[in-house]
Design a protein around this motif. Structure first.
Motif, short mmCIF file in Angstrom:
data_model
loop_
_atom_site.label_atom_id
_atom_site.label_comp_id
_atom_site.label_asym_id
_atom_site.label_seq_id
_atom_site.Cartn_x
_atom_site.Cartn_y
_atom_site.Cartn_z
N ASN A 59 67.66 9.75 52.92
CA ASN A 59 67.27 9.47 51.36
C ASN A 59 68.25 8.17 51.00
N GLN A 60 68.14 7.29 51.66
CA GLN A 60 68.89 6.03 51.32
C GLN A 60 68.33 5.28 50.00
N THR A 61 67.10 5.61 49.80
CA THR A 61 66.52 4.83 48.53
C THR A 61 66.67 5.77 47.27
N VAL A 62 67.24 7.05 47.51
CA VAL A 62 67.37 8.12 46.50
C VAL A 62 68.98 8.33 46.18
N MET A 84 73.06 -0.70 47.96
CA MET A 84 74.39 -0.95 48.15
C MET A 84 74.72 -1.55 49.44
N TYR A 85 74.18 -0.95 50.44
CA TYR A 85 74.38 -1.31 51.91
C TYR A 85 73.75 -2.70 52.03
N ALA A 86 72.95 -3.01 51.63
CA ALA A 86 72.35 -4.32 51.81
C ALA A 86 73.19 -5.19 51.37
N GLN A 87 73.52 -5.20 49.97
CA GLN A 87 74.43 -6.19 49.21
C GLN A 87 75.96 -6.17 50.30
N PRO A 111 72.79 1.63 35.97
CA PRO A 111 72.91 2.90 36.67
C PRO A 111 73.49 2.60 37.84
N ARG A 112 73.74 3.97 38.86
CA ARG A 112 74.34 3.67 39.98
C ARG A 112 73.17 3.13 40.92
N ALA A 113 73.69 2.18 41.94
CA ALA A 113 72.92 1.84 42.80
C ALA A 113 72.54 2.72 43.91
N THR A 114 71.40 2.81 44.57
CA THR A 114 71.17 3.60 45.89
C THR A 114 72.04 3.13 47.16
N VAL A 115 71.98 3.94 48.19
CA VAL A 115 72.75 3.69 49.12
C VAL A 115 72.11 2.32 49.70
N TYR A 136 82.31 7.76 46.22
CA TYR A 136 81.60 8.06 45.26
C TYR A 136 80.18 8.62 45.57
N GLY A 137 79.69 8.32 46.90
CA GLY A 137 78.47 8.53 47.10
C GLY A 137 78.31 9.14 48.36
N LYS A 138 76.88 9.66 48.73
CA LYS A 138 76.76 10.18 49.98
C LYS A 138 76.68 9.44 50.98
N PRO A 139 76.87 9.67 52.33
CA PRO A 139 76.94 8.80 53.34
C PRO A 139 75.54 8.21 53.69
N TYR A 140 75.25 6.78 54.53
CA TYR A 140 74.10 6.46 54.97
C TYR A 140 73.42 7.56 55.86
N SER A 141 74.36 8.46 56.58
CA SER A 141 73.75 9.38 57.63
C SER A 141 72.84 10.29 56.84
N ALA A 142 73.32 10.46 55.63
CA ALA A 142 72.64 11.71 55.04
C ALA A 142 71.03 11.49 54.73
#
Length: 458
Positions: free
Chosen positions: A164-167, A197-200, A190-194, A156-162
């Motif tokens: 702007n992980q904080t956006v 989410m990756y930290a969790q 709201p939806r969490a940022t990349v 449902y979200g853009k990959p880490y490689s894209a």
């Protein structure tokens, strides 16, 4: 045991059904019985039963029982799958024309958050657990939450490689359970940022790597957490860490490549190379009539046969490679004849989620990209995978050649989407970060939660 689902104001509530206290045997075929709501989890046995319910959810068609694999493969499909039949929601995904009211997007979202709610219930009731097994059960719960969020965030979200992980956004990060109607508002997030989410996900998987036992039957163990951490670190471009995690599995896990490629699939018990697999029986399976891997990937003799092998995939293999020959002739329920992969041929057999072959390829690629030699050499790792399938031995290997081997070895196992996105590879004419390579946020979720933003182009 199973979880029945209902929506209150558009928010998922898991209602747990428990038949006594199920034994923790080597199958996840717990049968339904009398009802017990989430607010009625009163004993340690209830907590563990809820955990088994979360495992059961992973078996379902909207998770590893089908859609985590098939939908990922259809989104990334480029000369691997010929989708025949008349299942419109799947045809839309195959053509990257899914709509904002996609039933598939609704199913995966609902199934994922059903699992997450079960896990959060376990964690909220951990005080009921005995000290002897508390750490293990809590770690298993966090592992399940970590891998579920990993799948949801990528779909449902853009990959880490894209960047702007904080956006860039993934899905809501819900860490508290919904027990009653009064809890609904607190999970309208709201939806969490990349980045968040990756930290969790990393935190949850590290808990599994630290506290789960090395051997836990067919439930998740320490090495399953290492294996998923290797996937996470690959996605983040942390190659030294990915190589280290894969190496831990290879050198300490006690796993061995199946003697032949064919023996890695269609097993009623875990194979020697299954690091984590979904347990299937006639009573507990990913589906055999309208949904499930077997339904889609198997000839109409046993399934619907909608997902056929695109013969162009076979050109990637050299003659004599058993992976090239692991197909058979069949036909779909709509009468379309074609080739079918042998990976998902038999009903009620286990579904490998992570195999040892993947770890060899991960260690090889990560070492090459990091310029390290953690464990064995990349050439030996790739040749181990190729040799098992009677493919010719290579004299040298590059990172790109390891990726090509990955596409040969793991085709139809849901891997390609994650690989092309982390490496910023095109899918046909679409860039790796194209909006139609992810699913829409379900409209009914947006209708009930105004904090949710829809993905671009939906």
């Amino acid at each position: 045991m199973k979880l029945c689902v209902r929506y209150i104001g558009g928010v998922l509530i898991g209602m747990l059904l428990i038949a006594g206290l199920p034994a923790c045997n080597n199958r996840l075929d717990v049968k339904p019985g009398t009802g017990i709501g989430p607010g009625q989890i009163l004993t340690a046995g209830d907590v563990e039963a809820t955990l088994i319910g979360a495992y059961t959810n992973l078996q379902q068609f909207e998770a590893f029982g089908e859609q985590y694999f098939l939908i990922s493969d259809l989104l990334a499909n480029d000369k691997e799958i010929l989708l025949v039949g008349n299942a419109v929601p799947y045809l839309e995904v195959a053509s990257r024309q899914q709509q904002k009211n996609s039933v598939i997007a609704e199913q995966i979202w609902a199934g994922g958050f059903r699992t997450i709610n079960a896990v959060n219930l376990v964690l909220s009731k951990q005080h009921l657990l005995a000290a002897a097994n508390k750490d293990q059960i809590v770690a298993e719960a966090k592992f399940i939450r970590g891998i579920t969020y990993y799948m949801l965030s990528g779909l449902y979200g853009k990959p880490y490689s894209a960047g702007n992980q904080t956006v860039n956004l993934t899905v809501p990060l819900i860490l508290e359970p919904v027990i009653s109607v009064q809890d609904i508002e607190k999970v309208k997030l709201p939806r969490a940022t990349v980045a968040v989410m990756y930290a969790q996900i990393e935190e949850d998987l590290k808990a599994g790597a630290t506290y789960m036992q090395p051997d836990n039957g067919t439930r998740a163990n320490r090495f399953a957490a290492f294996a998923f951490l290797s996937r996470l670190y690959l996605a983040e471009g942390k190659y030294k860490e990915a190589a280290a995690m894969a190496d831990s599995v290879i050198t300490k896990g006690g796993f061995v490549l199946s003697p032949t490629f064919e023996k890695a699939f269609n097993n009623t018990a875990n194979s020697t190379e299954d690091i984590f697999a979904i347990q299937q029986t006639a009573q507990s399976s990913g589906g055999s009539s309208n949904n499930g891997l077997i339904t889609f990937y198997t000839s109409a003799r046993a399934g619907r046969g909608d997902a056929q092998v695109d013969v162009r995939q076979l050109s990637l293999y050299e003659d004599g490679d058993s992976r090239k020959d692991f197909i058979y002739d069949g036909y779909s329920s709509s009468g379309s004849t074609g080739k079918y992969t042998g990976k998902w041929k038999q009903q009620y057999t286990n579904i490998p989620v992570i195999r040892l072959a993947e770890m060899y390829l991960t260690r090889a690629e990560a070492n090459l990209r990091a310029g390290t030699v953690v464990g064995d050499t990349p050439l030996n790792d790739v040749n181990a995978v190729r040799g098992r399938s009677n493919a010719g031995q290579l004299g040298s290997v590059t990172a790109d050649e390891v990726v090509a081997e990955r596409f040969r070895e793991l085709v139809y196992e849901g891997d390609k989407l994650w690989t092309v996105k982390r490496l910023k590879l095109d899918v046909g004419s679409r860039a790796y970060d194209h909006p139609k390579l992810i699913l829409p946020v379900p409209q009914r979720e947006i209708a009930s939660n105004p904090k949710l933003e829809q993905n671009k182009d939906y």
